[in-house]
Design an enzyme around this catalytic site. Structure first.
Site, short mmCIF file in Angstrom:
data_model
loop_
_atom_site.label_atom_id
_atom_site.label_comp_id
_atom_site.label_asym_id
_atom_site.label_seq_id
_atom_site.Cartn_x
_atom_site.Cartn_y
_atom_site.Cartn_z
CG HIS A 178 -2.05 -0.85 1.28
ND1 HIS A 178 -2.44 -1.52 2.42
CD2 HIS A 178 -2.94 -1.17 0.32
CE1 HIS A 178 -3.53 -2.24 2.14
NE2 HIS A 178 -3.85 -2.05 0.89
CG ASP A 180 -0.91 3.07 4.16
OD1 ASP A 180 -0.30 2.05 3.80
OD2 ASP A 180 -1.99 3.02 4.79
CB CYS A 274 -2.68 0.72 8.49
SG CYS A 274 -1.23 0.47 7.58
N1 ARG Z 1 -3.35 -7.31 6.87
C1 ARG Z 1 -3.79 -6.11 6.23
C2 ARG Z 1 -3.76 -6.29 4.73
O1 ARG Z 1 -2.85 -6.90 4.23
C3 ARG Z 1 -2.94 -4.94 6.64
C4 ARG Z 1 -3.44 -3.65 6.07
C5 ARG Z 1 -2.56 -2.50 6.41
N2 ARG Z 1 -3.12 -1.30 5.91
C6 ARG Z 1 -2.49 -0.34 5.24
N3 ARG Z 1 -3.16 0.72 4.92
N4 ARG Z 1 -1.24 -0.45 4.86
O2 ARG Z 1 -4.63 -5.84 4.01
#
Ligand code: ARG
Length: 289
Positions: A178, A180, A274
């Site tokens: 992601h 972020d 997140c």
């Molecule tokens: N286990 C989650 C996933 O893989 C973690 C999400 C983390 N969120 C983020 N915005 N980076 O989707």
């Protein structure tokens, strides 16, 4: 006086790590001591809430949904700007059950006046919320990550829905899946980012928009500690336990860093940013706090 920013958090009662949809996730570690991890997750969550409040935020907590452990990461739920929200379409089937609960939860903010309109991406237009679409108030644009979870075409949908400029950035690796996890614009105009997470073309685009003196390059250790995944409120930055490198770099620019042990959530591949969704995100520079 600018009002306190409102951050949505999701209670971790239903959080666990029992599937793998990113390379950080460790179901085996979780299964070795589920009660211990659950307790640690609760303690980390409370510490994060306290740090965010101390940094100047109002924290709104909603309950999660049984069977949807990753609902604790509301950054993926939606993109919000100026009272308008568009709810995510998750790439991984494991997280699709979050879409309707989030749609409902966000619609619940309309009567309260916190949001005016809540839409959802078209089916099949995979886009994982503010995790992959970050508003940059200084540059008046959205940075949109794609290539791992969100698709390139979602950038056009974001531009259409918000009527704003969107700069797509292709993510090069599954570790930084992601935007972020590897990119964080700061209130002073600097951008904290981890260069190896991006394709050469995405890096070129970042360099085109961000002047050299505004580029704060995170190290591998900073990024792996989920410290680029930070919540910035004015001059405050809240993040997971910070290596000296990232802390020193931000302090040298006049930011105050507050770090929280988020290990149980890092076991799922998520950090401080997140775990939040800013509901009053505003395009106006004066509200950049
Ligand atoms: N286990 C989650 C996933 O893989 C973690 C999400 C983390 N969120 C983020 N915005 N980076 O989707």
């Amino acid at each position: 006086m600018t009002p306190r920013p409102t951050l949505l958090l999701v209670d971790p009662a239903h959080f666990d790590v029992h599937y793998v949809i990113n390379p950080w996730m460790r179901p085996g570690d979780w299964a070795a001591d589920p009660d211990g991890h659950r307790q640690a997750a609760r303690a980390s969550f409370e510490a994060l809430k306290a740090a965010l409040s101390a940094a100047g935020a109002n924290v709104e907590t909603i309950p999660g949904v049984p069977g949807q452990p990753d609902m604790v990461f509301p950054a993926n739920a939606a993109i919000v700007l100026d009272g308008r929200a568009i709810v995510a379409r998750f790439a991984c089937p494991e997280r699709r059950g979050e879409e309707l609960p989030y749609l409902e939860a966000l619609r619940g903010y309309i009567p309260r006046g916190l949001l005016e309109e809540v839409a959802i991406f078209p089916e099949g237009c995979f886009q994982e919320g503010a995790g992959d679409a970050i508003w940059d108030v200084n540059r008046q644009l959205f940075w949109a990550g794609y290539g791992q979870r969100s698709i390139r075409a979602a950038a056009d949908e974001i531009a259409r829905f918000f009527g704003r400029r969107v700069v797509p950035l292709e993510l090069a690796t599954s570790r930084f899946y992601h935007l972020d996890t590897c990119f964080c614009p700061l209130s002073g105009g600097e951008v904290l980012f981890y260069p190896p997470a991006f394709t050469p073309e995405a890096l070129r685009v970042i360099h085109e928009h961000v002047a050299p003196e505004q580029r704060l390059e995170a190290s591998e250790a900073d990024a792996a500690a989920f410290c680029v995944n930070a919540v910035n409120i004015g001059r405050n930055v809240v993040m997971a336990k910070a290596p000296a490198h990232v802390r020193t770099m931000l302090e040298a620019r006049g930011y105050h860093v507050s770090d929280v042990a988020l290990d149980p959530f890092i076991l799922s591949g998520g950090g401080a940013y997140c775990m939040t969704l800013r509901l009053d995100r505003s395009s106006a520079a004066a509200a950049a706090r």
